[in-house]
Structures are given as C-alpha cells and as structure tokens.
Design a protein around this motif. Sequence first.
Motif, PDB file in Angstrom:
ATOM      1  N   LYS A  15       0.831  -1.210   0.000  1.00 51.82           N
ATOM      2  CA  LYS A  15       0.000   0.000   0.000  1.00 51.82           C
ATOM      3  C   LYS A  15       0.862   1.255   0.000  1.00 51.82           C
ATOM      4  N   GLY A  38       1.085   3.963  -2.950  1.00 48.48           N
ATOM      5  CA  GLY A  38       0.799   5.353  -2.626  1.00 48.48           C
ATOM      6  C   GLY A  38       1.878   6.298  -3.124  1.00 48.48           C
ATOM      7  N   SER A  45       0.723  -3.013   8.813  1.00 41.73           N
ATOM      8  CA  SER A  45      -0.648  -2.623   9.160  1.00 41.73           C
ATOM      9  C   SER A  45      -0.626  -1.681  10.355  1.00 41.73           C
ATOM     10  N   ARG A  95       0.861   1.727   9.106  1.00 37.90           N
ATOM     11  CA  ARG A  95      -0.140   2.515   8.381  1.00 37.90           C
ATOM     12  C   ARG A  95      -1.160   3.118   9.341  1.00 37.90           C
ATOM     13  N   LYS A  96      -1.474   2.385  10.400  1.00 31.01           N
ATOM     14  CA  LYS A  96      -2.395   2.908  11.425  1.00 31.01           C
ATOM     15  C   LYS A  96      -1.783   4.133  12.105  1.00 31.01           C
ATOM     16  N   LEU A 142       0.528   6.157  10.824  1.00 36.14           N
ATOM     17  CA  LEU A 142       0.565   7.253   9.849  1.00 36.14           C
ATOM     18  C   LEU A 142      -0.806   7.904   9.697  1.00 36.14           C
ATOM     19  N   ASP A 143      -1.849   7.078   9.625  1.00 37.51           N
ATOM     20  CA  ASP A 143      -3.203   7.616   9.464  1.00 37.51           C
ATOM     21  C   ASP A 143      -3.655   8.382  10.704  1.00 37.51           C
ATOM     22  N   THR A 144      -3.394   7.798  11.869  1.00 45.39           N
ATOM     23  CA  THR A 144      -3.857   8.400  13.119  1.00 45.39           C
ATOM     24  C   THR A 144      -3.163   9.735  13.402  1.00 45.39           C
ATOM     25  N   THR A 145      -1.879   9.822  13.054  1.00 41.92           N
ATOM     26  CA  THR A 145      -1.106  11.039  13.317  1.00 41.92           C
ATOM     27  C   THR A 145      -1.081  11.985  12.122  1.00 41.92           C
ATOM     28  N   ASN A 146      -1.765  11.581  11.044  1.00 47.84           N
ATOM     29  CA  ASN A 146      -1.834  12.405   9.831  1.00 47.84           C
ATOM     30  C   ASN A 146      -0.434  12.747   9.327  1.00 47.84           C
ATOM     31  N   THR A 147       0.431  11.738   9.280  1.00 49.98           N
ATOM     32  CA  THR A 147       1.813  11.917   8.865  1.00 49.98           C
ATOM     33  C   THR A 147       1.993  11.434   7.432  1.00 49.98           C
ATOM     34  N   GLY A 148       2.620  12.246   6.595  1.00 53.03           N
ATOM     35  CA  GLY A 148       2.846  11.890   5.201  1.00 53.03           C
ATOM     36  C   GLY A 148       4.168  11.182   4.995  1.00 53.03           C
TER      37      GLY A 148
END
Length: 341
Positions: A66, A70, A189, A192-193, A195-201
């Motif tokens: 993923k 991306g 997994s 990615r959680k 990165l998504d939770t902390t809004n990190t690119g």
Amino acid sequence: MDYREAGVDVEAGRAFVQRIQSLVHGTHRPGVLGSLGGFSGMFEVPSGYQEPVLVSGTDGVGTKLKLAQGLNLHNTVGIDLVAMCVNDVLTSGAEPLFFLDYLATGKLNEDQLAAVVEGVSLGCKQAGCALLGGETAEMPGFYQPGEYDLAGFCVGIVEKRQIVDGSQVQVGDVAIALPSSGIHSNGYSLIRKILDTTNTGLNECPALLQGETLGDVLLKPTQIYVEPVLATLRSGILVHGMAHITGGGLPENLPRCLSEGQSIQVNLQSWTVPPIFEWLQEMGAIARSEMFNTFNMGVGFVMLVPPAEAASALACLQKEGIDAWTLGEVIPGNSDVVFSE
C-alpha cells in the motif's frame, strides 16, 4: 461482448510477458530447462548430492504494498517478495534454486508491473536463484485502480546430513545476529495505522531519520542473507540453528530454531535499535513489549553456533560485508526469549 470489454486485455498480457522476458532470463543459472511462456517451469536437480532434499517456502509482501502504491514506487517490493521466501528456506541450510511469483491486479499497467518484476529479478540475482516463471492475473473489479498483490515461492536444496533444524542446538550456544535493513516486510498494518492516526505523510523527514523521508526508510527492501550465510556454512563453521526474524519478532521466531527445554537469552545492550523503530514507538505510543512482538527491531536473521565457533563465524560474516554481533546465548528454559539489560 468480448473479454476486453469485461476488463481483461489478453493482448496486453501477451505483450507484458514479452516485455519481462529479458528480466527473467537475466536470473537464469545452471539447471534451468526450457524458456518463459510454457505451462510450467523446469529445473534440473544439481549433480553432486548424495541425498538431496528439496526445501520450499512461500510468502507475500503484505500491506507494505500500500505504501509503494501510494508513492508510485514499485521496483523494490519485488526484492521484499524474494527475500521473505529465500530467507525462510535458508534457515534449513538450503541453497535457493528457483523462484516463481504470482502477480494479481485489477487492470494491467505494463510500466507499473514491469517495475515490480524488475525488483523480483534483482532479488533473485541477490539470492542466486533463477526466476523460473510465474503468473500475472488481471482481475477487474477485484482490485482498485493502481492496486496489485504479490505472492511467491522458492525451492532450495540441501544435503540431508547437512540440514539445519535446531536438533543440534545445545545450551551455551552463541546467538549471532545479522542486522536488518530496516522494517523489512512485517508490521506495516500497524505502521499505516500510526501514519493515518497522526496524519503523517510519507514525504515527511522526522529529525530522528537524519534527512531521510519516511517513504525512503519504510520502503527499504528486506535484506537477503543467502550469500553471507551460505559462505559461513561452506567455510566449515558449525551452525546448529538459524532463524529468520519476521512476523512476531524475536520472541516468536527465535524459539522456532531451538530444541526442547531451551530458551535464548538476548542482551538488549548488544546493539542499537535503528531510529525508525524509536520513531514508531513514540508516535504510536506503543509499549516496548509490543514493539518486540511486532518488529524485528534491527535484527533480521540469527545463527546459533557453538561457543568455540563464534569468533570464526563473526569474522566470516564480516568478510562477507555483514556487521554481525553476539546477541546472546542458549539457556535452559521453556522455548521462550529472555531479555536482559
């Protein structure tokens, strides 16, 4: 109606096979019979073995794909695919002979998938095994545009009397660690959680990573240990057990190479955990035990040798370009890992 209207372009599939032929042929080694395009791949069992045993392993890359999709970077995940299989086979003392891959996508994108196969072929070259063939499946409606999945398997060979299966391991044996190149292909997994939770690119450069982007670090391919480990075995050094540190980290994988009534004591002061793991632990507020149960923490492969062989094994690995170190030792126990400071 025809098949193309349903989403499957047979002609594009044929063109893709033609495009990757040179990549496949570039991995061939003695023993390969036939050519790409048949219904199966053929490999002649090497001569010189008295009791040859075939050893097989299969795996995938997981949700690391993923991140690659991306970032639109596809030429390294094939290395991961090969590494996850050949490193498993290697733990038995087997030399990888050949590899086959399975590549599935919603719609064939030649440039994208050719980059994937480029990585597979490079991984096979690093492992010294032939890319014997594979399968490309176009499955419209099953994958989103731009998505694909990878799986593969390899077959290796070892002389029966030289199989490494942990039965030779003794209390007092020294655990030698070979460093990982990074995260490898497990725990994504959770990554990615985070990165998504902390809004990190993925293009961000945390200070801990000293100028590298998260994408650069997280997409580093899995280290392939075939050449240095086989060189150690062929040097005559006794190796009683080996473990590939994958999902479950040290606590799950080290006991897999032990005999009954044994554990491994790991000295946590023997190495410095790479910065990416520190960053993940901090950003995800992850317990230390969870980190060790999920990630390799900088240890990609472990060899168990008698104490008298430890110095020679370390010197051999160093000669092969591997900065190995003494991780701990085998102790009496109940098939677990005991961490000590």
